[in-house]
Design a protein around this motif. Structure first.
Motif, PDB file in Angstrom:
ATOM      1  N   ASP A 161       6.423  30.182 -44.465  1.00 10.65           N
ATOM      2  CA  ASP A 161       7.666  29.846 -43.766  1.00 10.65           C
ATOM      3  C   ASP A 161       8.607  29.028 -44.641  1.00 10.65           C
ATOM      4  O   ASP A 161       9.830  29.195 -44.585  1.00 10.65           O
ATOM      5  N   GLY A 220       8.642  38.738 -34.497  1.00 11.43           N
ATOM      6  CA  GLY A 220       7.427  38.260 -35.151  1.00 11.43           C
ATOM      7  C   GLY A 220       6.159  39.069 -34.912  1.00 11.43           C
ATOM      8  O   GLY A 220       5.079  38.504 -34.796  1.00 11.43           O
ATOM      9  N   ASP A 260      15.244  34.203 -36.056  1.00 15.96           N
ATOM     10  CA  ASP A 260      13.913  34.666 -36.434  1.00 15.96           C
ATOM     11  C   ASP A 260      13.189  34.949 -35.124  1.00 15.96           C
ATOM     12  O   ASP A 260      12.838  34.040 -34.386  1.00 15.96           O
ATOM     13  N   TYR A 275       0.331  29.783 -43.686  1.00 15.29           N
ATOM     14  CA  TYR A 275       1.465  30.117 -42.814  1.00 15.29           C
ATOM     15  C   TYR A 275       2.647  29.185 -43.103  1.00 15.29           C
ATOM     16  O   TYR A 275       3.802  29.627 -43.195  1.00 15.29           O
TER      17      TYR A 275
HETATM   18  N1  ARG Z   1       3.777  36.598 -36.541  1.00 10.44           N
HETATM   19  C1  ARG Z   1       3.719  35.336 -35.870  1.00 10.44           C
HETATM   20  C2  ARG Z   1       2.772  35.429 -34.656  1.00 10.44           C
HETATM   21  O1  ARG Z   1       2.472  36.506 -34.188  1.00 10.44           O
HETATM   22  C3  ARG Z   1       5.072  34.872 -35.373  1.00 10.44           C
HETATM   23  C4  ARG Z   1       6.097  34.638 -36.455  1.00 10.44           C
HETATM   24  C5  ARG Z   1       7.143  33.654 -36.041  1.00 10.44           C
HETATM   25  N2  ARG Z   1       8.138  33.364 -37.040  1.00 10.44           N
HETATM   26  C6  ARG Z   1       7.930  32.565 -38.096  1.00 10.44           C
HETATM   27  N3  ARG Z   1       8.900  32.430 -38.968  1.00 10.44           N
HETATM   28  N4  ARG Z   1       6.826  31.903 -38.259  1.00 10.44           N
HETATM   29  O2  ARG Z   1       2.321  34.387 -34.207  1.00 10.44           O
END
Ligand code: ARG
Length: 588
Positions: free
Chosen positions: A328, A122, A119, A324
């Motif tokens: 996840d 992001g 992963d 969040y």
């Molecule tokens: N979109 C998130 C950010 O910009 C990061 C995602 C990371 N991956 C996850 N599975 N939470 O902070």
């Protein structure tokens, strides 16, 4: 192929046994004193305790046995009980010839291939890619490639941030600007236009404008929250807009990532996990893991051994909205269902560590993932500017990734043009290739968890521990090999002969480390170990190159041997940089 340290340990085990001691003491390691020897065994010290003898006596007896072996050129017992060893050149070149014959240069595929999901990336939809996402992309890509090289089934997922208030903000702002679009008409039942009502440039302007306004205008923010809610609860027009936002963003993201030589197998996002939330939450409640606390739904995840406080994992807010963490967790449900991974590695800013501790514990506790599924968080540090603060533009804003890459490429172009005359087009193409190595190596050569200082001048230098230095070395080898070929040379059926000087031996010894380094770097998810290795290897090669005639070697079999040695060095270096995610140009 066996690692050289294992072969030496095996040989030393025979000597321990022959001298009447247990083989378990025979472990050989790289020398701590390269001025004295190449390898050492410290087992006599430990054996002394078991056998109630002086370590030197044991070391002497084992050394005597080792001297009978053709593997070593020199073995010395040194007080208080070290055994110092140097390899026999014959044995060493035998190992290299085996490496050469093997298409993987002695690094075997894992015997236990696993499905590993990474992963990384992001990025958040509708926001331009900025340097904060750079590290995740660079490190994650490298880990994906390392895993594949080791023979695992690795899936890279970009995990878009496409499910927050930012969507509502865009919708509301768009409604202000183009209120007549059918997406806002609740009675509209026809098909929505196939074409998005905005371009990427507009989208990137809409979001910050809306975000700034929401901070001052309470009613506007309310409206955005309402739109987010309606979107998340299936309002048709908003869903259609979300698709447009996603399509436009993803096209732009793909272009950006392609410039970084970064590629994802899955373009899933937070929104894909949403359908899994209701059933997941219900089960957490039914099994008694989730309970209400101040109106919110939470799961306790603290453990007795915690040294810092781990707050309960929040599943739903008091208004029923998910968070969040919820996303996840639901993503884990989805991943198990679709890919059933043995391991998931998250490459995310280390400031999110607590979030992942909570998510991992909650997932295990509630049986969302299997007991044996490995969940790993690789938290990376911040990329800082020369002032030691998070990297910003000169105006103090967030630096867009595109501009950062442009800066590096321009600096690289200047350096390339200063060093040798080259056609404009080739120079530009080369600057791009070398610039990428500067950027990626500058990042990857640091331990991921540490912060580092982004320094264009240092990163683009062809001297020192940099990407361009590694590429210069590869290009140097390529040009020697090319010249050899052009002069009619052919070393196809030759073998590598025993080394004839110290720097040749040093280069050979570095080459033998390849399989061990690759294996270990992946086990520890540590690309910086590959960087450290190729830096040592490049140094060893350059020293050899300066001290030894290669094309000028008079003895033809020796010349061929050196050509083969160069070919192997090139293969090892190129394999390593490929795993790191960059490549070498033909000339520079
Ligand atoms: N979109 C998130 C950010 O910009 C990061 C995602 C990371 N991956 C996850 N599975 N939470 O902070």
């Amino acid at each position: 192929m066996k690692k050289i340290l294992d072969l030496l340990t095996q040989e030393t085990a025979k000597a321990f046994a022959a001298a009447g001691y247990d083989e378990k003491y025979a472990r050989v390691s790289l020398s701590n004193r390269p001025d004295l020897c190449e390898y050492q065994c410290n087992g006599a010290m430990a054996a002394a305790k078991e056998y109630h003898k002086a370590p030197a006596m044991i070391a002497d007896a084992v050394t005597e046995e080792l001297r009978k072996s053709s593997v070593f050129e020199d073995v010395q017992a040194v007080k208080p009980g070290f055994i110092n060893m140097k390899l026999a050149p014959e044995f060493l070149c035998g190992y290299l010839n085996d490496m050469e014959k093997d298409e993987r240069m002695g690094c075997d595929r894992t015997e236990h291939p696993e499905t590993i999901l990474i992963d990384y990336g992001g990025p958040n939809v509708a926001k331009p890619l900025h340097v904060g996402h750079l590290r995740s992309a660079i490190i994650g890509e490298s880990i994906k490639r390392m895993g594949r090289f080791m023979g695992h089934h690795v899936i890279g997922d970009v995990h878009l941030g496409d499910w927050g208030l930012q969507m509502g903000l865009i919708i509301v702002e768009l409604k202000e600007r183009q209120p007549d679009l059918p997406y806002f008409d609740e009675s509209y039942e026809g098909e929505y236009p196939a074409e998005a009502p905005f371009t990427i440039a507009e989208l990137e302007e809409i979001y910050p404008t809306a975000s700034a306004r929401s901070k001052e205008d309470e009613a506007y923010k309310e409206e955005a929250m309402q739109a987010t809610y309606e979107l998340q609860h299936g309002r048709r027009g908003y869903q259609a807009l979300l698709q447009h936002i996603l399509n436009v963003s993803v096209t732009d993201l793909k272009r950006n990532y392609a410039n970084l030589n970064v590629e994802f197998d899955l373009w899933k996002g937070e929104s894909d996990a949403q359908p899994y939330i209701p059933a997941m939450v219900q089960e957490m409640k039914d099994k008694g893991y989730a309970y209400e606390s101040d109106g919110a739904l939470v799961v306790d995840v603290k453990e007795d051994t915690d040294t810092k406080e781990v707050p309960p994992c929040m599943i739903l807010k008091s208004d029923g909205a998910s968070l969040y963490t919820t996303t996840d967790l639901a993503t884990l449900v989805e991943r198990r269902k679709l890919y059933d991974p043995d391991e998931i590695i998250y490459v995310v800013d280390k400031r999110q560590e607590m979030h992942f501790i909570q998510v991992f514990r909650c997932a295990k506790k509630c049986g969302i993932v299997k007991e044996e599924t490995k969940l790993r968080f690789l938290g990376f540090g911040t990329m800082n500017g020369k002032d030691g603060k998070p990297f910003k533009t000169r105006e103090g804003g967030v630096m867009r990734l595109e501009y950062l890459i442009k800066d590096i490429d321009e600096e690289m172009l200047k350096k390339i043009q200063a060093s040798r005359p080259m056609e404009e087009a080739e120079a530009e193409e080369t600057a791009k290739i070398v610039g990428l190595s500067a950027l990626k190596y500058g990042d990857l050569s640091n331990q991921a968890s540490k912060d580092y200082i982004f320094d264009v001048d240092r990163f683009t230098s062809s001297e020192g521990n940099t990407g361009p230095y590694i590429l210069y070395t590869i290009v140097r080898i390529k040009s020697i090999l090319k010249k050899y070929q052009e002069e009619g040379g052919n070393a196809e059926d030759a073998r590598i002969l025993p080394c004839q000087n110290e720097s040749e031996k040093a280069l050979m010894l570095e080459l033998t480390k390849f399989n061990g380094v690759m294996e270990n770097a992946f086990e520890e998810i540590a690309p910086h170990k590959i960087c450290a290795y190729i830096y040592d290897l490049a140094n060893a090669f350059n020293k050899f190159y300066h001290e030894t005639k290669i094309l000028g070697t008079e003895d033809e079999t020796m010349q061929k041997s050196r050509i083969r040695l160069l070919t192997l060095t090139r293969r090892v270096l190129e394999t390593c940089i490929d795993v790191l995610g960059f490549e070498a140009p033909e000339r520079m």
